[in-house]
Design an enzyme around this catalytic site. Sequence first.
Site, short mmCIF file in Angstrom:
data_model
loop_
_atom_site.label_atom_id
_atom_site.label_comp_id
_atom_site.label_asym_id
_atom_site.label_seq_id
_atom_site.Cartn_x
_atom_site.Cartn_y
_atom_site.Cartn_z
N LYS A 195 1.57 7.93 0.56
CA LYS A 195 1.99 7.93 1.96
C LYS A 195 3.38 8.55 2.08
O LYS A 195 4.16 8.51 1.13
CB LYS A 195 2.08 6.48 2.47
CG LYS A 195 0.74 5.80 2.69
CD LYS A 195 0.94 4.40 3.25
CE LYS A 195 -0.38 3.69 3.48
NZ LYS A 195 -1.26 4.33 4.45
N ARG B 186 -11.15 -0.51 2.17
CA ARG B 186 -12.63 -0.59 2.21
C ARG B 186 -13.22 -0.74 0.81
O ARG B 186 -14.28 -1.32 0.64
CB ARG B 186 -13.17 0.66 2.93
CG ARG B 186 -12.85 1.96 2.26
CD ARG B 186 -13.00 3.16 3.17
NE ARG B 186 -11.87 3.33 4.07
CZ ARG B 186 -11.75 4.29 4.96
NH1 ARG B 186 -12.71 5.19 5.11
NH2 ARG B 186 -10.68 4.39 5.72
N ASP C 164 0.84 -1.20 0.00
CA ASP C 164 0.00 0.00 0.00
C ASP C 164 0.87 1.25 0.00
O ASP C 164 1.36 1.68 1.04
CB ASP C 164 -0.92 -0.02 1.24
CG ASP C 164 -1.88 1.16 1.28
OD1 ASP C 164 -1.97 1.90 0.26
OD2 ASP C 164 -2.53 1.35 2.32
N1 BES Z 1 -3.32 0.18 5.17
C1 BES Z 1 -3.68 1.43 5.68
C2 BES Z 1 -3.95 1.40 7.20
C3 BES Z 1 -2.75 1.09 8.06
C4 BES Z 1 -2.05 2.12 8.63
C5 BES Z 1 -2.40 -0.19 8.33
C6 BES Z 1 -0.98 1.85 9.44
C7 BES Z 1 -1.31 -0.47 9.13
C8 BES Z 1 -0.61 0.56 9.70
C9 BES Z 1 -4.97 1.92 5.01
O1 BES Z 1 -5.12 1.54 3.69
C10 BES Z 1 -4.91 3.41 5.03
O2 BES Z 1 -4.05 3.95 4.40
N2 BES Z 1 -5.80 4.05 5.77
C11 BES Z 1 -5.82 5.44 5.88
C12 BES Z 1 -7.24 5.91 5.81
C13 BES Z 1 -7.39 7.38 5.59
C14 BES Z 1 -6.91 7.77 4.22
C15 BES Z 1 -8.84 7.75 5.77
C16 BES Z 1 -5.17 5.83 7.20
O3 BES Z 1 -5.35 5.12 8.19
O4 BES Z 1 -4.45 6.81 7.23
ZN ZN Z 2 -4.16 -0.20 3.16
MN MN Z 3 -4.12 2.83 2.36
#
Ligand code: BES
Ligand code: ZN
Ligand code: MN
Length: 488
Positions: free
Chosen positions: A268, A342, A261
């Site tokens: 990120k 999601r 991801d």
């Molecule tokens: N895979 C991430 C969530 C995650 C974060 C898993 C840290 C493990 C460790 C997920 O896809 C994500 O990026 N979520 C975002 C959501 C936001 C954009 C609303 C997040 O948590 O920042």
């Molecule tokens: Zn993710």
């Molecule tokens: Mn993500």
Amino acid sequence: MQVQIETSSIEKISADALAVIAFESGSDPKIAEQSGWLADLRSSGEFTGKLYETAVLYRPEGLAAKRLVVVGGGKKEKFSQVEARRLGGVLARALKSKGVRTAVLVLDEGDETLVSAVVEGAILGVWEADKYKTDPKKNEKHLDSLRIAVPGGDQQNLARAVEKGRIVAEAQNVSRDLVNEPPNRLTPATLAEAAEAMCAEVGLECELLDEGEMAKLGMGALLGVAQGSSNPPFLIVMKYQLAGTGVKDHLALVGKGVTFDTGGISIKPSEGMEKMKYDMAGAGAVIGAMRAIAQLKPAITVTGYVATVENMVSGNAQRPGDIVTSLSGKTIEVLNTDAEGRLILADAVTYANRHGATHIIDAATLTGAIGVALGHHNIGAFTNDQALFDRFLTSARTAGEKAWQLPMDEEYKDYLKSAFADLPNIGGRYGGSITAAWFIREFADPTPWVHLDIASTAWLDDAKAWMAKGPTGVAVRSFVQLALDWKP
Ligand code: BES
Ligand code: ZN
Ligand code: MN
């Protein structure tokens, strides 16, 4: 590591190590009755019986074993399967680090739950994320065999308990092996191959839906995430079918399998991005659980679904502002390409619903916010059906995994408002884990559903005395136990 029941008399066992548990107070282990070694050890102050404390005696008098290892059990009245599992891990890791190859743990008392737990802990304990370390020394220390002796216990039941512990822990390690794979080696295609191989090994039916088939079905939400990567996506379906019984329930386990991801165009920060290989831990949990389910044969039909994609940045990547049509027909405005889990789960959950699921549980490393809310010790759990949730929680506790329920009041649903589509893929700044859960719920309803956010529990940043740093394999045990506990 081999695990077995030991039935020969304790004095005659010729293992590298014999291990016993001694508590802070109360009755001492039977082995300590013969001579004063435990009293000496206690009065020296080197051993108090504190939980997970260890002490080693060499060439113990009257025993054929080379070493006697004493492990602290803490307060006897507080010692349950939870402590037993970790104690198994502490013991196995300690033995391994000493170069012990064969060991026997002697329990004066021990029911089947406790024996399963100790075995699980030991098998989980010796696992290390060292597959890609080429130093030949790494293989020098290896605990080959652990036998459990419970003199006076029902040996047949105990043997069954050892088997159950072995199957469950090995499944959890299968999950950890997958999560540990680096993202250049574990792509959606290789994850699908691994699932297929696992199914062939244990006799499950496995079906792979490729990009073309998913496009035909209309899985626009999943495909939108996948389109930025040159590694094509898959939907993996693993079937454990119960033949010829009256059980009508059909449990669907759904896993998020993002093999890497980057965040996509909503990219990120580079710091720590390497950890996003574990964004397929939900998939790992489902694959591991299906393996144990195939071997333990619970009385319910279970299908495992894994949606697997890579969330990349490229000229083909999905943009913020894109509107996709999900399999359900609902349109989604992608406001943040990093809220991809999601999106893929929406289509996988709809697919599970269309294939007869009567109950759905998903596991996903879904939000960073769940770690802010709960830290690293509880899975964040959500539901649209309290009865199913309560059953899940009972099984999770039996399995020694912690989950904490978060609210899903209707008010939170209002955080998901899109001006241009049926719903957006993110809510506002607050309650991020709850809005993520609500998003999935929109596709699960009205089927009873539980969502497990394992983002803060699927990875250990530092080793524990009972477990290595890296993937934890969380949710495997809860899934398996729920299936085993199932009452129609
Ligand atoms: N895979 C991430 C969530 C995650 C974060 C898993 C840290 C493990 C460790 C997920 O896809 C994500 O990026 N979520 C975002 C959501 C936001 C954009 C609303 C997040 O948590 O920042
Ligand atoms: Zn993710
Ligand atoms: Mn993500």
